[in-house]
Scaffold this motif. Structure first.
Motif, short mmCIF file in Angstrom:
data_model
loop_
_atom_site.label_atom_id
_atom_site.label_comp_id
_atom_site.label_asym_id
_atom_site.label_seq_id
_atom_site.Cartn_x
_atom_site.Cartn_y
_atom_site.Cartn_z
N THR A 7 8.46 -8.09 0.50
CA THR A 7 8.76 -6.97 -0.38
C THR A 7 8.46 -5.67 0.33
OG1 THR A 7 8.16 -8.31 -2.29
CG2 THR A 7 8.25 -5.93 -2.60
N ARG A 9 7.31 -1.96 1.20
CA ARG A 9 6.27 -1.10 0.65
C ARG A 9 6.92 0.07 -0.07
NH1 ARG A 9 1.54 -1.37 4.01
NH2 ARG A 9 1.07 -3.57 4.25
N PRO A 10 6.36 0.50 -1.18
CA PRO A 10 6.92 1.65 -1.90
C PRO A 10 6.62 2.94 -1.15
CG PRO A 10 4.90 0.88 -2.96
CD PRO A 10 5.22 -0.12 -1.88
N PHE A 15 4.66 6.29 -5.33
CA PHE A 15 3.74 5.31 -5.91
C PHE A 15 2.52 6.00 -6.51
CE2 PHE A 15 0.15 2.48 -5.90
CZ PHE A 15 0.66 1.29 -6.38
N ASN A 19 1.42 5.73 -10.41
CA ASN A 19 0.38 4.74 -10.71
C ASN A 19 -1.06 5.24 -10.66
OD1 ASN A 19 1.96 2.01 -10.83
ND2 ASN A 19 2.76 3.07 -9.03
N GLY A 41 -2.50 -1.41 -9.32
CA GLY A 41 -1.72 -2.25 -8.41
C GLY A 41 -1.71 -1.71 -6.99
N TRP A 43 -2.77 -2.63 -4.20
CA TRP A 43 -2.44 -3.51 -3.08
C TRP A 43 -0.96 -3.42 -2.71
CZ3 TRP A 43 1.31 -7.16 -3.78
CH2 TRP A 43 1.63 -7.49 -5.09
N ARG A 44 -0.10 -3.07 -3.68
CA ARG A 44 1.33 -2.96 -3.37
C ARG A 44 1.61 -1.84 -2.38
NH1 ARG A 44 4.24 -1.67 -8.42
NH2 ARG A 44 2.23 -1.16 -9.36
N LEU A 45 0.76 -0.83 -2.39
CA LEU A 45 0.92 0.28 -1.45
C LEU A 45 0.05 0.09 -0.22
CD1 LEU A 45 2.02 3.12 -0.81
CD2 LEU A 45 0.07 4.06 -2.06
N GLY A 47 -1.33 -2.68 0.94
CA GLY A 47 -1.17 -3.92 1.68
C GLY A 47 -2.44 -4.75 1.64
N ARG A 48 -2.36 -5.92 2.24
CA ARG A 48 -3.51 -6.83 2.30
C ARG A 48 -3.69 -7.32 3.72
NH1 ARG A 48 -1.67 -10.20 -3.10
NH2 ARG A 48 -2.87 -9.02 -4.61
N ASN A 52 -4.22 -3.84 7.67
CA ASN A 52 -3.93 -2.73 6.77
C ASN A 52 -5.20 -1.92 6.51
OD1 ASN A 52 -1.11 -3.43 6.01
ND2 ASN A 52 -2.10 -5.29 5.27
#
Length: 223
Positions: A7, A9-10, A15, A19, A41, A43-45, A47-48, A52
């Motif tokens: 997916t 990254r936004p 973001f 958010n 949320g 982690w969506r921006l 990363g993990r 990161n």
């Protein structure tokens, strides 16, 4: 079979706007920040994984908060001066310096998400900040700088050594150095002189809004 791509990254700014709500910093109500919450949320921006960068910019940390409080209470420390905020994160200290009347403020961070957050937070607070995405601590001291502020950069042993060497080079070049820290594990206290103590939140440190006694320090002279 085609391999499914990850997916994307936004966009960081979009973001953050969508958010991370804007709220006053506890103990520093003069400053508003986009701050992450349990439902952000993040982690969506961010990363993990180890590659990161941790999203330190999304929370007010005590080292930055104590510097911000100190500068707002003592604007003469930066009024009319050129300020560089090293490892600026959310831009909290840079914003405080601008509000206190600094002639020019530069915020430096290695995380591109932090760079986006600083721009948005500066706009929310109505201040102008030059934002630089770079690791400058191996470089010569920044030119046209009167004071360098450093909040909460002594949490890792290797980083602490690099930061301290850079701060010493800055000091030797005539730049005043101010450090804010709640006594993290690798703060080189024998090389510092405490200037002040303030009770500030350490939300990023996992304590929520509970205040901690954080210090503002200058460098002990090597001469």
């Amino acid at each position: 079979m085609m391999k499914r791509s990850g997916t994307p990254r936004p966009d960081p700014a979009a973001f953050i706007l969508a958010n991370l709500p804007i709220s006053p910093v506890p103990a520093i109500p003069e400053i508003l920040l986009h701050t992450a919450g349990p439902a952000s949320g993040l982690w969506r921006l961010a990363g993990r994984g180890e590659t990161n960068p941790a999203p330190y910019w999304a929370y007010p940390w005590a080292g930055g908060a104590v510097l911000a409080r100190h500068l707002l209470d003592r604007p003469k420390m930066v009024a009319g001066r050129r300020v560089v905020d090293l490892g600026a994160g959310s831009g909290l200290v840079a914003i405080a310096a601008a509000k206190a009347g600094a002639a020019a403020v530069t915020a430096v961070d290695v995380d591109t998400n932090a760079i986006a957050a600083i721009g948005l937070n500066a706009a929310v607070n109505g201040v102008n900040i030059l934002v630089v995405a770079a690791d400058i601590i191996e470089a010569p001291p920044p030119e046209e700088t009167d004071i360098l502020v450093v909040g909460d950069l002594f949490y890792d042993p290797a980083l602490a050594l690099r930061v301290m060497a850079f701060l010493r080079r800055c000091q030797a070049s005539g730049i005043e150095v101010l450090i804010g820290d709640p006594h993290r594990a690798y703060l080189p206290q024998k090389e510092l002189q405490r200037i002040a103590t303030h009770a500030v939140p350490d939300f990023g440190g996992g304590r929520g809004d509970d205040p901690v006694q954080a210090g503002v320090f200058s460098l002990v002279s090597n001469s």
